[in-house]
Design an enzyme around this catalytic site. Structure first.
Site, PDB file in Angstrom:
ATOM      1  N   HIS A 179      47.338  38.895  50.059  1.00 42.99           N
ATOM      2  CA  HIS A 179      48.019  39.398  48.657  1.00 42.99           C
ATOM      3  C   HIS A 179      49.390  39.884  48.467  1.00 42.99           C
ATOM      4  O   HIS A 179      50.028  39.247  47.577  1.00 42.99           O
ATOM      5  CB  HIS A 179      47.284  41.069  48.508  1.00 42.99           C
ATOM      6  CG  HIS A 179      45.712  40.766  48.123  1.00 42.99           C
ATOM      7  ND1 HIS A 179      44.707  41.343  48.825  1.00 42.99           N
ATOM      8  CD2 HIS A 179      45.242  39.815  47.407  1.00 42.99           C
ATOM      9  CE1 HIS A 179      43.451  41.074  48.486  1.00 42.99           C
ATOM     10  NE2 HIS A 179      43.716  40.083  47.327  1.00 42.99           N
TER      11      HIS A 179
ATOM     12  N   GLN B 127      27.735  35.073  40.453  1.00 41.51           N
ATOM     13  CA  GLN B 127      27.765  34.709  41.982  1.00 41.51           C
ATOM     14  C   GLN B 127      26.963  35.601  42.503  1.00 41.51           C
ATOM     15  O   GLN B 127      26.836  36.920  42.189  1.00 41.51           O
ATOM     16  CB  GLN B 127      29.121  34.435  42.520  1.00 41.51           C
ATOM     17  CG  GLN B 127      30.139  35.706  41.778  1.00 41.51           C
ATOM     18  CD  GLN B 127      31.610  35.123  41.639  1.00 41.51           C
ATOM     19  OE1 GLN B 127      31.885  34.209  42.235  1.00 41.51           O
ATOM     20  NE2 GLN B 127      32.115  35.869  40.864  1.00 41.51           N
TER      21      GLN B 127
ATOM     22  N   ASP C 256      39.231  41.280  42.627  1.00 34.53           N
ATOM     23  CA  ASP C 256      39.183  42.516  43.540  1.00 34.53           C
ATOM     24  C   ASP C 256      40.508  43.557  43.167  1.00 34.53           C
ATOM     25  O   ASP C 256      40.462  44.545  43.532  1.00 34.53           O
ATOM     26  CB  ASP C 256      39.148  42.005  45.069  1.00 34.53           C
ATOM     27  CG  ASP C 256      40.371  41.301  45.195  1.00 34.53           C
ATOM     28  OD1 ASP C 256      40.053  40.007  45.846  1.00 34.53           O
ATOM     29  OD2 ASP C 256      41.576  41.426  45.291  1.00 34.53           O
TER      30      ASP C 256
ATOM     31  N   GLU D 263      39.891  37.268  35.021  1.00 34.95           N
ATOM     32  CA  GLU D 263      38.762  37.252  35.512  1.00 34.95           C
ATOM     33  C   GLU D 263      37.536  37.040  35.171  1.00 34.95           C
ATOM     34  O   GLU D 263      37.072  37.510  33.927  1.00 34.95           O
ATOM     35  CB  GLU D 263      38.582  38.458  36.511  1.00 34.95           C
ATOM     36  CG  GLU D 263      37.458  38.661  37.256  1.00 34.95           C
ATOM     37  CD  GLU D 263      37.126  37.949  38.256  1.00 34.95           C
ATOM     38  OE1 GLU D 263      37.878  37.662  39.345  1.00 34.95           O
ATOM     39  OE2 GLU D 263      35.877  37.209  38.379  1.00 34.95           O
TER      40      GLU D 263
ATOM     41  N   ASP E 171      37.230  32.941  31.497  1.00 40.35           N
ATOM     42  CA  ASP E 171      37.430  31.796  32.508  1.00 40.35           C
ATOM     43  C   ASP E 171      38.929  31.485  32.365  1.00 40.35           C
ATOM     44  O   ASP E 171      39.417  30.987  31.356  1.00 40.35           O
ATOM     45  CB  ASP E 171      36.462  30.537  31.923  1.00 40.35           C
ATOM     46  CG  ASP E 171      36.834  29.182  32.931  1.00 40.35           C
ATOM     47  OD1 ASP E 171      35.909  28.341  32.972  1.00 40.35           O
ATOM     48  OD2 ASP E 171      37.929  29.040  33.402  1.00 40.35           O
TER      49      ASP E 171
ATOM     50  N   PRO F 186      32.150  28.783  40.050  1.00 44.20           N
ATOM     51  CA  PRO F 186      32.764  28.664  38.905  1.00 44.20           C
ATOM     52  C   PRO F 186      34.354  28.570  39.244  1.00 44.20           C
ATOM     53  O   PRO F 186      35.160  28.365  38.492  1.00 44.20           O
ATOM     54  CB  PRO F 186      32.765  30.271  38.516  1.00 44.20           C
ATOM     55  CG  PRO F 186      32.088  30.790  39.746  1.00 44.20           C
ATOM     56  CD  PRO F 186      31.299  30.022  40.291  1.00 44.20           C
TER      57      PRO F 186
ATOM     58  N   ASP G  24      44.366  33.054  42.080  1.00 46.60           N
ATOM     59  CA  ASP G  24      43.650  33.699  43.062  1.00 46.60           C
ATOM     60  C   ASP G  24      42.360  33.504  43.155  1.00 46.60           C
ATOM     61  O   ASP G  24      41.463  34.354  42.554  1.00 46.60           O
ATOM     62  CB  ASP G  24      44.054  35.227  43.214  1.00 46.60           C
ATOM     63  CG  ASP G  24      43.336  36.005  44.492  1.00 46.60           C
ATOM     64  OD1 ASP G  24      42.970  37.264  43.999  1.00 46.60           O
ATOM     65  OD2 ASP G  24      43.019  35.428  45.369  1.00 46.60           O
TER      66      ASP G  24
ATOM     67  N   ASP H 112      36.681  29.546  46.444  1.00 47.74           N
ATOM     68  CA  ASP H 112      36.858  28.040  46.876  1.00 47.74           C
ATOM     69  C   ASP H 112      36.370  27.231  45.848  1.00 47.74           C
ATOM     70  O   ASP H 112      35.708  27.809  44.905  1.00 47.74           O
ATOM     71  CB  ASP H 112      35.911  27.849  48.169  1.00 47.74           C
ATOM     72  CG  ASP H 112      36.858  28.705  49.234  1.00 47.74           C
ATOM     73  OD1 ASP H 112      36.842  29.752  49.693  1.00 47.74           O
ATOM     74  OD2 ASP H 112      37.769  27.777  49.878  1.00 47.74           O
TER      75      ASP H 112
HETATM   76  N1  SAM Z   1      41.312  35.886  48.221  1.00 47.79           N
HETATM   77  C1  SAM Z   1      40.067  35.217  47.689  1.00 47.79           C
HETATM   78  C2  SAM Z   1      39.992  33.833  48.560  1.00 47.79           C
HETATM   79  O1  SAM Z   1      41.026  33.551  48.900  1.00 47.79           O
HETATM   80  O2  SAM Z   1      38.997  33.335  48.611  1.00 47.79           O
HETATM   81  C3  SAM Z   1      39.642  35.284  46.371  1.00 47.79           C
HETATM   82  C4  SAM Z   1      39.490  36.562  45.861  1.00 47.79           C
HETATM   83  S1  SAM Z   1      39.041  36.910  44.132  1.00 47.79           S
HETATM   84  C5  SAM Z   1      37.634  37.791  44.707  1.00 47.79           C
HETATM   85  C6  SAM Z   1      38.339  35.281  43.460  1.00 47.79           C
HETATM   86  C7  SAM Z   1      37.870  35.701  41.986  1.00 47.79           C
HETATM   87  O3  SAM Z   1      37.971  34.404  41.272  1.00 47.79           O
HETATM   88  C8  SAM Z   1      36.431  36.146  42.021  1.00 47.79           C
HETATM   89  O4  SAM Z   1      36.644  37.552  41.566  1.00 47.79           O
HETATM   90  C9  SAM Z   1      35.787  35.227  41.071  1.00 47.79           C
HETATM   91  O5  SAM Z   1      34.785  35.907  40.072  1.00 47.79           O
HETATM   92  C10 SAM Z   1      36.856  34.813  40.420  1.00 47.79           C
HETATM   93  N2  SAM Z   1      36.889  33.225  39.640  1.00 47.79           N
HETATM   94  C11 SAM Z   1      36.039  32.292  40.182  1.00 47.79           C
HETATM   95  N3  SAM Z   1      36.080  31.144  39.265  1.00 47.79           N
HETATM   96  C12 SAM Z   1      37.004  31.660  37.953  1.00 47.79           C
HETATM   97  C13 SAM Z   1      37.521  31.292  36.959  1.00 47.79           C
HETATM   98  N4  SAM Z   1      36.985  29.854  36.552  1.00 47.79           N
HETATM   99  N5  SAM Z   1      38.006  31.891  36.005  1.00 47.79           N
HETATM  100  C14 SAM Z   1      38.532  33.190  36.457  1.00 47.79           C
HETATM  101  N6  SAM Z   1      38.188  33.915  37.560  1.00 47.79           N
HETATM  102  C15 SAM Z   1      37.379  32.984  38.346  1.00 47.79           C
END
Ligand code: SAM
Length: 281
Positions: free
Chosen positions: A61, A30, A85, A104, A136, A161, A154, A157
């Protein structure tokens, strides 16, 4: 003066006045930006969507971590899917005796957070009761044998991924990974602007869990009013804990919070009519 314009919504958005950009890179998964804003402290955006800001991150959080763990009352193993994060991990390890596994997909987010947003993880990535898995989250729950008392999704959207983390197959696998009495909570968007996300979550969760509902929090930089957090549990009693028992569990922790209180915990399950109407469709 530099500005950052969020691109989540086509016809409405927010613009941040930027003091300085700390990092802007394309990771394997991303587009990642961290900038110092005039109003919200440091800000993380992924693919043009605000993920978290230093100023209001606790509103999200604290609610995504403490509500399920305090409702459960005896959680020992917590899985965090996403959360790169570190904000959720920081709050989860504050619960004595709880082992946290964070899965993550993008190591670049963890690396960025350690360097540019250290207050979010606050050392949690190196906590003795924290295990960080790069991968994943959907594949992890599909393949894992272990079970968890609480699963916290967490995610970003439902684009890129993150899309798979809103699928029925993922929810079914999470159901299999929950120990008896387990609870899963999810990031389920801002229904005033993302009504489909709530409707899909409602229908997909209900076919796999005994008790499905939502609870709300108010995060200023998650545009559009109340944010809904998905609630899916194997024991309907978890959602109906009296405030007295939540308060005694919370007081025993001696936690200092910026948003969460036992009254907010209980009150957050009261949903306004427009959200309940989306659940009736
Ligand atoms: N608080 C934020 C929100 O409400 O949108 C989300 C925060 S956190 C940064 C979201 C995390 O989900 C990102 O670090 C992203 O890389 C991770 N992510 C996205 N798709 C994923 C997957 N399939 N497996 C694991 N992590 C994933």
């Amino acid at each position: 003066m530099l500005t950052f314009e969020e691109t989540l919504h086509l016809h409405w958005g927010q613009v941040f006045k930027v003091r300085r950009t700390l990092l802007h890179e394309r990771t394997e998964f991303q587009d990642l930006v961290v900038f110092e804003s005039e109003t919200f402290g440091r800000v993380l955006a992924l693919d043009g969507v605000i993920q978290t800001t230093e100023a209001d991150e606790a509103h999200y959080h604290e609610m995504l971590a403490h509500v399920p763990i305090l409702a459960h009352g005896n959680a020992r193993d917590v899985l965090i899917v996403g959360g790169g994060d570190g904000g959720i991990l920081r709050e989860v390890v504050k619960h004595p005796g709880v082992n946290a596994t964070l899965v993550e997909i993008d190591p670049g987010v963890i690396e960025m957070s350690r360097k540019h947003l250290p207050s979010l993880s606050d050392g949690a990535f190196d906590h003795p009761r924290a295990r960080v898995v790069i991968g994943d989250g959907a594949k992890f729950v599909a393949g894992a044998a272990e079970t968890f008392d609480v699963i916290i999704v967490d995610s970003t959207d439902p684009h890129g991924p993150g899309a798979v983390l809103f699928s029925e197959a993922f929810y079914a696998d999470c159901r299999r990974r929950l120990a008896p009495g387990g609870i899963m909570v999810t990031q389920n968007g801002v229904p005033f602007l993302q009504p489909d996300e709530l409707g899909h979550g409602w229908r997909r969760l209900r076919s796999h869990f005994d008790d499905v509902w939502f609870y709300v929090t108010a995060v200023p930089t998650y545009l559009g009013g109340l944010m809904t957090l998905g609630w899916a549990s194997l024991d309907p009693a978890c959602r109906r804990q009296p405030v007295e028992s939540i308060r005694s569990r919370f007081d025993a922790l001696g936690l200092k919070t910026r948003y969460y209180t036992p009254d907010i915990h209980v009150g957050s399950f009261a949903l306004p009519r427009y959200i309940q109407d989306l659940m009736a469709e």
